[in-house]
Design a protein around this motif. Structure first.
Motif, PDB file in Angstrom:
ATOM      1  N   ASP A 172       0.822  -1.216   0.000  1.00 17.66           N
ATOM      2  CA  ASP A 172       0.000   0.000   0.000  1.00 17.66           C
ATOM      3  C   ASP A 172       0.857   1.267   0.000  1.00 17.66           C
ATOM      4  O   ASP A 172       0.555   2.243  -0.686  1.00 17.66           O
ATOM      5  CB  ASP A 172      -0.926   0.028   1.230  1.00 17.66           C
ATOM      6  N   GLY A 173       1.925   1.244   0.790  1.00  9.78           N
ATOM      7  CA  GLY A 173       2.767   2.421   0.911  1.00  9.78           C
ATOM      8  C   GLY A 173       3.400   2.812  -0.405  1.00  9.78           C
ATOM      9  O   GLY A 173       3.407   3.987  -0.785  1.00  9.78           O
ATOM     10  N   ILE A 174       3.922   1.812  -1.111  1.00  8.87           N
ATOM     11  CA  ILE A 174       4.538   2.091  -2.408  1.00  8.87           C
ATOM     12  C   ILE A 174       3.476   2.542  -3.389  1.00  8.87           C
ATOM     13  O   ILE A 174       3.641   3.515  -4.111  1.00  8.87           O
ATOM     14  CB  ILE A 174       5.247   0.825  -2.942  1.00  8.87           C
ATOM     15  N   TYR A 175       2.348   1.858  -3.339  1.00 11.16           N
ATOM     16  CA  TYR A 175       1.299   2.129  -4.308  1.00 11.16           C
ATOM     17  C   TYR A 175       0.741   3.551  -4.153  1.00 11.16           C
ATOM     18  O   TYR A 175       0.428   4.223  -5.129  1.00 11.16           O
ATOM     19  CB  TYR A 175       0.177   1.089  -4.162  1.00 11.16           C
ATOM     20  N   CYS A 176       0.606   4.005  -2.917  1.00 11.17           N
ATOM     21  CA  CYS A 176      -0.050   5.291  -2.666  1.00 11.17           C
ATOM     22  C   CYS A 176       0.890   6.488  -2.695  1.00 11.17           C
ATOM     23  O   CYS A 176       0.435   7.628  -2.632  1.00 11.17           O
ATOM     24  CB  CYS A 176      -0.745   5.270  -1.313  1.00 11.17           C
ATOM     25  N   SER A 177       2.175   6.233  -2.778  1.00 15.16           N
ATOM     26  CA  SER A 177       3.152   7.305  -2.688  1.00 15.16           C
ATOM     27  C   SER A 177       2.803   8.500  -3.576  1.00 15.16           C
ATOM     28  O   SER A 177       2.722   9.641  -3.118  1.00 15.16           O
ATOM     29  CB  SER A 177       4.528   6.744  -3.055  1.00 15.16           C
ATOM     30  N   LEU A 178       2.557   8.250  -4.849  1.00 16.08           N
ATOM     31  CA  LEU A 178       2.294   9.353  -5.768  1.00 16.08           C
ATOM     32  C   LEU A 178       0.892   9.934  -5.594  1.00 16.08           C
ATOM     33  O   LEU A 178       0.668  11.122  -5.827  1.00 16.08           O
ATOM     34  CB  LEU A 178       2.520   8.909  -7.213  1.00 16.08           C
ATOM     35  N   LEU A 179      -0.033   9.083  -5.134  1.00 17.76           N
ATOM     36  CA  LEU A 179      -1.395   9.566  -4.870  1.00 17.76           C
ATOM     37  C   LEU A 179      -1.385  10.598  -3.741  1.00 17.76           C
ATOM     38  O   LEU A 179      -2.022  11.658  -3.836  1.00 17.76           O
ATOM     39  CB  LEU A 179      -2.284   8.362  -4.510  1.00 17.76           C
ATOM     40  N   LEU A 180      -0.628  10.299  -2.689  1.00 16.84           N
ATOM     41  CA  LEU A 180      -0.513  11.255  -1.581  1.00 16.84           C
ATOM     42  C   LEU A 180       0.084  12.570  -2.087  1.00 16.84           C
ATOM     43  O   LEU A 180      -0.401  13.661  -1.766  1.00 16.84           O
ATOM     44  CB  LEU A 180       0.379  10.689  -0.467  1.00 16.84           C
ATOM     45  N   THR A 181       1.139  12.458  -2.893  1.00 13.18           N
ATOM     46  CA  THR A 181       1.792  13.654  -3.432  1.00 13.18           C
ATOM     47  C   THR A 181       0.807  14.476  -4.254  1.00 13.18           C
ATOM     48  O   THR A 181       0.753  15.696  -4.162  1.00 13.18           O
ATOM     49  CB  THR A 181       2.991  13.242  -4.300  1.00 13.18           C
ATOM     50  N   LYS A 182       0.004  13.785  -5.068  1.00 12.39           N
ATOM     51  CA  LYS A 182      -0.986  14.460  -5.913  1.00 12.39           C
ATOM     52  C   LYS A 182      -1.985  15.247  -5.047  1.00 12.39           C
ATOM     53  O   LYS A 182      -2.231  16.429  -5.291  1.00 12.39           O
ATOM     54  CB  LYS A 182      -1.726  13.396  -6.731  1.00 12.39           C
ATOM     55  N   LEU A 183      -2.526  14.592  -4.037  1.00 13.44           N
ATOM     56  CA  LEU A 183      -3.525  15.259  -3.195  1.00 13.44           C
ATOM     57  C   LEU A 183      -2.906  16.449  -2.465  1.00 13.44           C
ATOM     58  O   LEU A 183      -3.510  17.505  -2.329  1.00 13.44           O
ATOM     59  CB  LEU A 183      -4.123  14.263  -2.197  1.00 13.44           C
ATOM     60  N   ARG A 184      -1.664  16.274  -2.007  1.00 12.98           N
ATOM     61  CA  ARG A 184      -1.003  17.386  -1.315  1.00 12.98           C
ATOM     62  C   ARG A 184      -0.760  18.557  -2.262  1.00 12.98           C
ATOM     63  O   ARG A 184      -0.763  19.708  -1.840  1.00 12.98           O
ATOM     64  CB  ARG A 184       0.324  16.909  -0.725  1.00 12.98           C
TER      65      ARG A 184
END
Lengths: 469, 469
Positions: B371-383
């Protein structure tokens, strides 16, 4: 007049212009910390000396500013003790408090003090000054701010990746190009094992850490001086000189350190961390060894690419920070932004945003005793739209004093000035002028706007809404 | 486990929730200061004791926290001096620095230090902690923040009016109803002249100042104890009991003090000030006498109308602040907001804005190592849209650990949580849920949104734009 009074050696005053720049730095860092879910705390400037002493080594203890006890601080001291003049020993009798030396030990104390209220993992940030009785020198102060973010109570390497993304985002916002260097204490241990000098790991890493400063020959000389064998130094060379991409470096290392379980564990951690981080500006650097006595896993250090200034941010993982206060087995990882160096870098590269406006937008000139009463509500009205305005407080009785008011606008960088033309009273006209279009010491003769009160309000409000004021 | 380590007596830690409230207070005050054209400065926590000593009276000198000199602080001391155990005298040998006691004396020192760079009138504000070795008690701390604004280098009463408007605006923004009490030191001098006790002005004003606490009889008793004659006390009664509108009070005073030129000058100043101020919340109060040794003209004090808590802001004009540092004849006027008391008032009246959000808006649950690897860019996008998001750093290996993650969201007040449904990999679904709609310890069975990645981003971004997240 007597000599100018000065602040203590090694401490500084900050002028309005410096404060605007510093606030920009702190606010940028704070915004990013919050974006990543970190929460701010503050601790007192003073801590008990029992909290601080012994946490920074013998040298650190000497650099603590100690605060003298109130009242009779001689109580209970014998003549012999006093006459011993033992400065260090008597300091602990005279003083029970000291100024904080960093934000990390007070944070560890905070975590233990409030352990029952905190839900872990605790992601906190803290932006406060610290004090060190260092010999003041260029760029080194006795009072300076630290900007720390730490996660405590989680061993996941995702925390390291998040902290590195914070670093990435902060410097992106500043417009400073950086390289984020990473290493792992376990790899350093593995290397020491591999070259057969496990016991000398501190000496080895201290020497390697100086590669930038003293070069390869200097490092090898220092290793020899410390008693590292020629064979070990020989074995170390390919590792110090390791080059290539992060993946290549790690492949080579994995082969070299294949017999060191701790070394392999370090490589695994680095690999996992880079899997989470996924950005291009991270560089594996085995010569990175900062704060080794302290860090137990990941080590992070940031260098600016376009300015020679050393590390501008650093951090790493420590495995037993709160153990010193009787709360063992809590792992933490943190970073600290060097605000003073970032200030210098932004100055050198001229990267402060041009709209770093920090003051009044419009100055009303005060040429008549009635102007102040007359403009009172007008100023309030403009402020209600969020426009920072002021009127020069003293009435200009002559042309010299009128020039003083224009001078004031110039010195404060106020872009607009308004002169009240009282001829039309009770419905005077307002003459609006951009300050930089004037010749100082002469009321402008060039183009200017002359308006009634309501027109002036509407005009300034529109300008303000468009961000053009 | 050992006893919890604590911060020093009389000092405090501030938790994330307290920091959010305090930042709201400081930011509100700072915004208003800037709106009125005041500029921020900062001075060091430590000043030379030569700067601080003798400025706060004998009692104040005792309450200074003194910082011990580094190195051998016994140097040059004879055995006799040491054995004298004269705590006060030896403190000045052991220590040459102290922690600032207020912001006013450091500001005066700053003005003199930087006199050549400053363009007067200088409108500065300063928000920093101060330290006093007072006996700690409820509501009185050894470290607390002051929020000061001063104008130095201008005698115009418009400055007083501007400071009163700052007070008005700050408390309007807080939603605290206040009365701004004003008086003038010159009127107090006039009154002392009028009753024939000019030499006893200090005693008289100190007594009158206590009217709220000890009542009229108490005041009269204290005056008698101090040796004020019965006739003088008799003549004072109508003045202490003065009532009516500001205009009525001033009319009466003008008649009573008609033979005192200083008294009339004070009334003229008060009249001019009210002409500039023009708002309804100012009240002339002749019993107001704070800091008399210090103030030379206008005196200002603010009381909250709905809470019994004493003064929450105060200030006044002082005519020779920088004289102590060899720069005479510079008039100043200033106010100081009491942040700790304002904090208490806002708490008591429950006036903190409900949107005082200070943390993460969305927590991504971490139920799988990928999950951590998968969401890395998603978190960046939302931020990148300004949404504060985080992922729980440690993987939940069992249901107890899963509950820990929900608990974390609840404790931090995170309104939204996202669970990654990995069944659809490599294109998983995201289940979004408002935390407060869940039963803790059970993954919610109620209504929830299930979305693809792009849908989730768009959904959260829209919510964020509308301020609904």
């Amino acid at each position: 007049m007597a000599a100018k009074p000065l602040p203590p050696k090694g401490t500084r005053d900050f002028s309005p212009v410096e404060m605007a720049k510093r606030n920009y730095i702190f606010q940028t860092i704070r915004d990013v910390f919050c974006l990543f879910g970190f929460q701010q705390i503050e601790t007192p400037a003073m801590e008990m000396l029992s909290t601080l002493m012994g946490k920074y080594g013998e040298e650190g203890d000497k650099l603590l500013f100690k605060v003298q006890n109130s009242g009779d601080y001689f109580k209970g001291l014998t003549d012999e003790e006093l006459l011993s003049r033992d400065a260090a020993k008597l300091a602990s009798k005279f003083c029970e408090k000291g100024l904080r030396y960093d934000l990390t030990v007070p944070f560890a104390r905070y975590v233990v003090t409030h352990r029952d209220e905190i839900v872990f993992p605790f992601k906190r940030f803290q932006i406060q000054p610290v004090w060190r009785a260092d010999r003041p020198q260029k760029g080194r102060y006795r009072e300076f701010y630290q900007c720390d973010a730490d996660v405590i109570g989680s061993t996941s390497l995702m925390n390291e990746a998040e902290l590195m993304r914070i670093i990435h985002e902060v410097f992106k916002r500043f417009g400073i190009r950086v390289c984020i260097k990473i290493n792992n204490r376990k790899i350093l241990s593995g290397i020491a094992e591999y070259i057969g000098e496990a016991a000398r790991i501190i000496d080895i890493t201290v020497a390697i850490d100086k590669l930038d400063k003293i070069g390869l020959d200097g490092v090898n000389q220092e290793l020899a001086d410390k008693g590292v064998s020629p064979e070990a130094i020989e074995k170390l060379q390919p590792i110090i000189n390791l080059s290539g991409s992060n993946a290549q470096k790690m492949r080579t290392l994995r082969t070299t350190l294949k017999s060191s379980s701790i070394g392999l564990a370090g490589i695994d951690e680095l690999h996992e961390l880079l899997g989470y981080y996924q950005l291009e500006d991270a560089e594996v650097d085995l010569t990175l060894a900062r704060g080794l006595n302290y860090y137990t896993g990941t080590i992070i250090e940031v260098k600016a690419l376009d300015v020679e200034i050393g590390s501008i941010t650093g951090g790493g993982r420590y495995d037993n920070l709160t153990g010193i206060f009787g709360m063992p087995n809590v792992s933490g990882v943190g970073i600290s932004f060097g605000a003073d160096r970032i200030f210098d870098v932004l100055n050198q590269l001229d990267l402060y945003p041009s709209e770093l406006a920090f003051g009044t937008r419009v100055l009303f000139l005060n040429y008549d005793k009635e102007d102040g009463i007359y403009c009172s509500l007008l100023l309030t009205k403009l402020r209600s739209y969020g426009i920072s305005v002021e009127m020069y407080p003293d009435v200009a009785g002559n042309s010299k004093k009128q020039n003083q008011q224009l001078n004031y606008a110039k010195a404060k960088g106020i872009p607009y000035i308004v002169y009240i033309d009282r001829k039309g009273m009770p419905d005077p006209k307002y003459r609006l002028k951009r300050e930089w279009k004037m010749t100082l010491y002469h009321w402008p003769t060039g183009k200017r706007k002359t308006m009634h009160k309501e027109e002036l309000i509407t005009y300034l409000q529109r300008k303000h809404q468009k961000g053009r004021i």
